[in-house]
Scaffold this motif. Structure first.
Motif, PDB file in Angstrom:
ATOM      1  N   ARG A  20       0.844  -1.197   0.000  1.00 49.32           N
ATOM      2  CA  ARG A  20       0.000   0.000   0.000  1.00 49.32           C
ATOM      3  C   ARG A  20       0.882   1.251   0.000  1.00 49.32           C
ATOM      4  O   ARG A  20       1.984   1.230   0.532  1.00 49.32           O
ATOM      5  CB  ARG A  20      -0.916  -0.035   1.221  1.00 49.32           C
ATOM      6  CG  ARG A  20      -1.849  -1.266   1.195  1.00 49.32           C
ATOM      7  CD  ARG A  20      -2.666  -1.403   2.450  1.00 49.32           C
ATOM      8  NE  ARG A  20      -3.521  -0.262   2.676  1.00 49.32           N
ATOM      9  CZ  ARG A  20      -4.709  -0.058   2.116  1.00 49.32           C
ATOM     10  NH1 ARG A  20      -5.197  -0.948   1.274  1.00 49.32           N
ATOM     11  NH2 ARG A  20      -5.432   1.004   2.401  1.00 49.32           N
ATOM     12  N   PRO A  21       0.418   2.333  -0.582  1.00 47.59           N
ATOM     13  CA  PRO A  21       1.219   3.564  -0.591  1.00 47.59           C
ATOM     14  C   PRO A  21       1.540   4.040   0.834  1.00 47.59           C
ATOM     15  O   PRO A  21       0.753   3.847   1.768  1.00 47.59           O
ATOM     16  CB  PRO A  21       0.308   4.572  -1.304  1.00 47.59           C
ATOM     17  CG  PRO A  21      -0.604   3.733  -2.139  1.00 47.59           C
ATOM     18  CD  PRO A  21      -0.832   2.484  -1.339  1.00 47.59           C
ATOM     19  N   ASP A  22       2.696   4.656   0.981  1.00 47.76           N
ATOM     20  CA  ASP A  22       3.137   5.142   2.295  1.00 47.76           C
ATOM     21  C   ASP A  22       2.241   6.244   2.852  1.00 47.76           C
ATOM     22  O   ASP A  22       2.186   6.432   4.059  1.00 47.76           O
ATOM     23  CB  ASP A  22       4.579   5.659   2.225  1.00 47.76           C
ATOM     24  CG  ASP A  22       5.571   4.522   2.004  1.00 47.76           C
ATOM     25  OD1 ASP A  22       5.283   3.379   2.422  1.00 47.76           O
ATOM     26  OD2 ASP A  22       6.635   4.782   1.417  1.00 47.76           O
ATOM     27  N   ASP A  23       1.519   6.946   1.975  1.00 48.40           N
ATOM     28  CA  ASP A  23       0.655   8.032   2.443  1.00 48.40           C
ATOM     29  C   ASP A  23      -0.815   7.610   2.552  1.00 48.40           C
ATOM     30  O   ASP A  23      -1.688   8.443   2.762  1.00 48.40           O
ATOM     31  CB  ASP A  23       0.788   9.255   1.537  1.00 48.40           C
ATOM     32  CG  ASP A  23       0.382   8.975   0.099  1.00 48.40           C
ATOM     33  OD1 ASP A  23       0.122   7.789  -0.248  1.00 48.40           O
ATOM     34  OD2 ASP A  23       0.321   9.924  -0.692  1.00 48.40           O
ATOM     35  N   ASP A  24      -1.079   6.318   2.452  1.00 46.13           N
ATOM     36  CA  ASP A  24      -2.455   5.825   2.555  1.00 46.13           C
ATOM     37  C   ASP A  24      -2.964   6.003   3.982  1.00 46.13           C
ATOM     38  O   ASP A  24      -2.203   5.864   4.938  1.00 46.13           O
ATOM     39  CB  ASP A  24      -2.512   4.345   2.157  1.00 46.13           C
ATOM     40  CG  ASP A  24      -3.900   3.907   1.763  1.00 46.13           C
ATOM     41  OD1 ASP A  24      -4.794   3.946   2.625  1.00 46.13           O
ATOM     42  OD2 ASP A  24      -4.090   3.517   0.596  1.00 46.13           O
ATOM     43  N   SER A  25      -4.248   6.289   4.121  1.00 46.19           N
ATOM     44  CA  SER A  25      -4.818   6.512   5.459  1.00 46.19           C
ATOM     45  C   SER A  25      -5.026   5.211   6.227  1.00 46.19           C
ATOM     46  O   SER A  25      -5.124   5.235   7.448  1.00 46.19           O
ATOM     47  CB  SER A  25      -6.155   7.254   5.353  1.00 46.19           C
ATOM     48  OG  SER A  25      -7.092   6.458   4.652  1.00 46.19           O
ATOM     49  N   PRO A  79      -0.737   2.167   5.871  1.00 47.83           N
ATOM     50  CA  PRO A  79       0.266   2.717   4.948  1.00 47.83           C
ATOM     51  C   PRO A  79       1.523   1.849   4.891  1.00 47.83           C
ATOM     52  O   PRO A  79       2.036   1.409   5.922  1.00 47.83           O
ATOM     53  CB  PRO A  79       0.575   4.093   5.535  1.00 47.83           C
ATOM     54  CG  PRO A  79       0.151   4.017   6.969  1.00 47.83           C
ATOM     55  CD  PRO A  79      -0.983   3.052   7.017  1.00 47.83           C
ATOM     56  N   GLY A  80       1.985   1.597   3.658  1.00 45.36           N
ATOM     57  CA  GLY A  80       3.221   0.863   3.433  1.00 45.36           C
ATOM     58  C   GLY A  80       3.159  -0.620   3.739  1.00 45.36           C
ATOM     59  O   GLY A  80       4.162  -1.305   3.615  1.00 45.36           O
ATOM     60  N   ARG A 115      -1.983   5.493  -6.622  1.00 40.03           N
ATOM     61  CA  ARG A 115      -2.647   5.990  -5.404  1.00 40.03           C
ATOM     62  C   ARG A 115      -3.153   4.834  -4.548  1.00 40.03           C
ATOM     63  O   ARG A 115      -3.483   5.022  -3.381  1.00 40.03           O
ATOM     64  CB  ARG A 115      -3.801   6.919  -5.765  1.00 40.03           C
ATOM     65  CG  ARG A 115      -3.347   8.201  -6.462  1.00 40.03           C
ATOM     66  CD  ARG A 115      -4.516   8.951  -7.008  1.00 40.03           C
ATOM     67  NE  ARG A 115      -5.159   8.082  -8.023  1.00 40.03           N
ATOM     68  CZ  ARG A 115      -6.226   8.390  -8.710  1.00 40.03           C
ATOM     69  NH1 ARG A 115      -6.847   9.515  -8.498  1.00 40.03           N
ATOM     70  NH2 ARG A 115      -6.714   7.569  -9.615  1.00 40.03           N
ATOM     71  N   ALA A 124       1.488   0.729  -4.389  1.00 43.46           N
ATOM     72  CA  ALA A 124       2.838   1.285  -4.512  1.00 43.46           C
ATOM     73  C   ALA A 124       3.779   0.321  -5.227  1.00 43.46           C
ATOM     74  O   ALA A 124       4.721   0.738  -5.899  1.00 43.46           O
ATOM     75  CB  ALA A 124       3.383   1.620  -3.127  1.00 43.46           C
TER      76      ALA A 124
END
Length: 163
Positions: A49-54, A57-58, A125, A128
């Motif tokens: 998952r993207p590092d900035d996901d709510s 993250p990551g 988005r 990742a």
């Protein structure tokens, strides 16, 4: 108001339409549709998952997916999420549904499966990084702390006899 979802009860019957953020804050049950993607060789797509996901993250996950929209079936939500997250248009097959305690909040999780034979175009988005892993490779990383805990529970249920 943000994303609207159907608040459901312990039998998965709709009781109200609510804001998803509020459903999470109040620990109200709602519906999540997920998809397990396999390739022609039976490998399973795993993604970070993207590092900035709510949410998570990551972390690593073996399922794609998200909340079912108001009026949407689990199958419709799974197909929509597959198109949004991987650019793949297909009809995922329903596998199982269970009431997940959830690390963030409780929800009903509908798990689906699809075989993808063409290329994928992950939405950055949502995804990742991704790669196709064999079941033994996936089994090894499911136990890692960086694996989404709710996805670990779904994996255990997916692998249970009779599933």
């Amino acid at each position: 108001m943000g994303e609207l979802v159907e608040r459901v009860d312990e039998q998965d019957h709709v009781v109200a339409v609510v804001d998803r953020g509020e459903a999470i804050r109040q620990s109200w049950l709602h519906r999540i549709a997920t998809i397990v993607c396999r390739d022609g060789d039976g490998r399973i797509l795993v993604h970070r998952r993207p590092d900035d996901d709510s949410r998570f993250p990551g972390q690593l996950n073996w399922m794609l997916g998200g909340a079912a929209d108001v009026g949407e079936t689990y199958e419709e939500a799974a197909a929509r999420e597959l198109a949004e997250e991987l650019g793949v248009h297909a009809d995922p097959r329903f596998i199982l549904k269970f009431l997940c305690d959830g690390v963030i909040s409780p929800y009903w999780l509908g798990l689906h499966e699809v075989v993808i034979t063409g290329p994928v175009q992950p939405d950055p988005r949502e995804v990742a990084w991704c790669d196709w892993l064999t079941e033994p490779e996936l089994e090894e990383i499911v136990r890692r702390p960086e694996f989404v805990p709710d996805a670990r529970e779904a994996f255990n249920r997916y692998r249970a006899p009779g599933t």
